[in-house]
Scaffold this motif. Structure first.
Motif, PDB file in Angstrom:
ATOM      1  N   HIS A 101       0.821  -1.210   0.000  1.00  0.00           N
ATOM      2  CA  HIS A 101       0.000   0.000   0.000  1.00  0.00           C
ATOM      3  C   HIS A 101       0.856   1.261   0.000  1.00  0.00           C
ATOM      4  O   HIS A 101       0.521   2.250  -0.655  1.00  0.00           O
ATOM      5  CB  HIS A 101      -0.923   0.016   1.232  1.00  0.00           C
ATOM      6  N   CYS A 102       1.960   1.242   0.748  1.00  0.00           N
ATOM      7  CA  CYS A 102       2.788   2.434   0.877  1.00  0.00           C
ATOM      8  C   CYS A 102       3.722   2.613  -0.309  1.00  0.00           C
ATOM      9  O   CYS A 102       4.365   3.655  -0.446  1.00  0.00           O
ATOM     10  CB  CYS A 102       3.604   2.385   2.167  1.00  0.00           C
ATOM     11  N   ASN A 130      10.065   5.157   6.763  1.00  0.00           N
ATOM     12  CA  ASN A 130       8.661   4.870   6.510  1.00  0.00           C
ATOM     13  C   ASN A 130       8.197   3.895   7.582  1.00  0.00           C
ATOM     14  O   ASN A 130       8.832   2.876   7.807  1.00  0.00           O
ATOM     15  CB  ASN A 130       8.492   4.267   5.107  1.00  0.00           C
ATOM     16  N   GLN A 132       4.924   2.472   7.881  1.00  0.00           N
ATOM     17  CA  GLN A 132       3.590   1.966   7.614  1.00  0.00           C
ATOM     18  C   GLN A 132       3.481   0.451   7.748  1.00  0.00           C
ATOM     19  O   GLN A 132       2.405  -0.081   7.937  1.00  0.00           O
ATOM     20  CB  GLN A 132       3.139   2.397   6.222  1.00  0.00           C
ATOM     21  N   LYS A 459      -4.226   9.468  -3.032  1.00  0.00           N
ATOM     22  CA  LYS A 459      -3.374   8.900  -1.991  1.00  0.00           C
ATOM     23  C   LYS A 459      -1.895   9.084  -2.302  1.00  0.00           C
ATOM     24  O   LYS A 459      -1.046   8.447  -1.693  1.00  0.00           O
ATOM     25  CB  LYS A 459      -3.680   7.407  -1.832  1.00  0.00           C
ATOM     26  N   HIS A 461       0.216  11.407  -1.688  1.00  0.00           N
ATOM     27  CA  HIS A 461       1.085  11.973  -0.668  1.00  0.00           C
ATOM     28  C   HIS A 461       1.477  10.938   0.388  1.00  0.00           C
ATOM     29  O   HIS A 461       2.378  11.177   1.189  1.00  0.00           O
ATOM     30  CB  HIS A 461       0.403  13.173   0.003  1.00  0.00           C
ATOM     31  N   ASN A 462       0.803   9.773   0.415  1.00  0.00           N
ATOM     32  CA  ASN A 462       1.137   8.728   1.375  1.00  0.00           C
ATOM     33  C   ASN A 462       1.977   7.610   0.761  1.00  0.00           C
ATOM     34  O   ASN A 462       2.307   6.648   1.444  1.00  0.00           O
ATOM     35  CB  ASN A 462      -0.146   8.113   1.947  1.00  0.00           C
TER      36      ASN A 462
END
Length: 482
Positions: A101-102, A130, A132, A459, A461-462
């Motif tokens: 996802h990231c 990161n 996540q 999404k 920016h994530n």
């Protein structure tokens, strides 16, 4: 990209599917087998015939990263370019790829019976922080991992609700395996519903015992589909098993049903979770309506056949299928044995009718992927291994850049006005400048938009961005050409 899209005619931008063939991404000396866009469509990861995994920047369509230690480079490679990666590249053809996802991690499965997790930040001296995923290490450590199996692998998928776990379909059993990336363990999924059986859930226990006692009847796991709450596993005998993965420590077999007598090659489901698509080896793509029923407090799944997609005349075999992003109104498929001038087939999933046949590929196509952000399709060629692309054609709108700019179809003679280039009074210029500064609104160039130009949740920016090191990229391309 969104700023440029806003300058175009909305009826041109908001197309439901790509319309035109736009060209080829040359993968020489590699031969692409499977490719996947990252969550924002900025990068395209390609798994190759020789086990290599390469990443392209879709703005330039140029190679920017090679995953692995040093399989491309010779002994005289620049020491400054050596990576910190703990993973060697695969030793055989890549079977599946998936992004986290990231956007920082890639999960790959190969014919060498190995599943690998790749950390895209490990090749850089300054690791990008990161937090996540739960299995990450410290800031300056490589998070790449490798898991070996004693049998052939079909594919590997992240579990959406917990990407520290991965599902792997093998030729050993109809039950898939679960990789715990953080604990470096590989277990059969049966381990994860021992708790439920022990608690006396007779329904789940009977389903499990039925499957384990008749594995020859149900075949082996060949394909998988993971959503936030459900896991779908297709078998070589045409059975589809549905697992409830709300609780990762206590997985439950929800139901299972037969879709046909042939092996299931691909599974897809739309975002609303009410339509399931199954591509089987019997040359038929089946569309099922999915209905969840509550019986005595237990949620069970009921499916009913709605459409069949097939080539009645040529009886083509479908290599791969993909749904249009967000709404799932269109289904694209690549065909095996089709005419070399025929690319992809596109159907309307509401009516079940053929909408378009993409042409100009020049060869048969294998695996395909659909970019949810830029409305583009990428497909790998079976013979050349190049990646073929179809996109929405956006003609340049120069008139949008200036209100008094006029576009003309043909060249016209320009007549200069008498005072057009005369010097203007400074006071007059200052008045115009003051008027412009008072009327213009404050522009926020920092806060990202919640939605993109097509109205979808933004999404970007994530999502992890691959750090750009132009010297490394130049060295990479130079060594590949040599």
């Amino acid at each position: 990209m969104s700023i440029n899209l806003l300058l175009h005619d909305p009826f041109c931008v908001l197309k439901d599917y790509p319309e035109h063939y736009t060209g080829i991404i040359n993968t020489y000396p590699f031969k692409a087998v499977v490719q996947r866009y990252n969550p924002t469509g900025d990068y395209l990861a390609s798994g190759c015939k020789d086990g290599s995994i390469i990443i392209y920047d879709m703005d330039t369509q140029k190679l920017i990263m090679y995953l692995g230690k040093n399989p491309v480079f010779g002994e005289n490679n620049d020491a400054a370019f050596q990576t910190k990666c703990l993973n060697e590249n695969h030793q055989d053809e890549i079977l599946s790829l998936e992004w986290s996802h990231c956007g920082r991690y890639i999960l790959s499965a190969g014919k060498d019976n190995v599943v690998k997790v790749w950390d895209l930040a490990c090749s850089h001296k300054k690791m990008v922080e990161n937090t996540q995923l739960a299995f990450e290490k410290g800031r300056n450590e490589c998070c790449c991992k490798s898991f070996e199996f004693d049998t052939s692998i079909h594919e590997a998928r992240f579990i959406k609700s917990n990407q520290g776990l991965a599902i792997v379909c093998t030729k050993k059993s109809c039950l898939p395996y679960v990789i715990d990336i953080q604990k470096n363990t590989t277990e059969s999924i049966q381990k994860y519903f021992d708790h439920t059986v022990a608690d006396g859930d007779l329904n789940n226990e009977s389903l499990l015992s039925e499957i384990l006692s008749n594995e020859k009847k149900y075949g082996i796991a060949t394909s998988s589909l993971v959503t936030d709450k459900k896991l779908f596993v297709g078998s070589s005998k045409g059975w589809c098993f549905v697992y409830d993965i709300n609780d990762n420590d206590n997985i439950i077999i929800n139901s299972y049903f037969k879709t046909g007598s042939s092996s299931i090659k691909n599974l897809l489901i739309n975002n609303s979770m009410d339509t399931l698509y199954i591509n089987s080896a019997d040359r038929v793509i089946r569309q099922f309506d999915v209905l969840n029923k509550n019986i005595n407090g237990k949620i069970t799944m009921d499916v009913s056949l709605k459409h069949k997609y097939q080539d009645v005349i040529n009886r083509l075999q479908w290599n791969d299928i993909i749904l249009s992003p967000h709404n799932g109104d269109f289904l694209a498929a690549s065909a095996n044995g089709a005419n070399k001038d025929t690319g992809l087939f596109l159907w309307d999933t509401i009516n079940g009718s053929l909408v378009k046949i993409y042409e100009n590929s020049g060869e048969q196509l294998y695996r395909i992927d659909w970019d949810p952000n830029n409305m583009s399709i990428a497909a790998s060629g079976c013979e050349s291994g190049d990646i073929f692309c179809w996109e929405v054609s956006l003609p340049p709108k120069w008139a949008s850049l200036a209100p008094d700019f006029e576009e003309v179809d043909e060249q016209v003679k320009y007549i200069e006005q008498e005072d057009e280039f005369d010097e203007q009074d400074n006071d007059y210029l200052k008045k115009d400048q003051n008027k412009f500064e008072t009327e213009i609104k404050n522009l926020d160039l920092v806060t990202p938009d919640r939605t993109d130009v097509r109205g979808n949740v933004n999404k970007s920016h994530n999502v992890f961005k691959i750090p750009t090191n132009y010297n490394d990229i130049l060295r990479l391309r130079k060594n590949i050409v040599q």
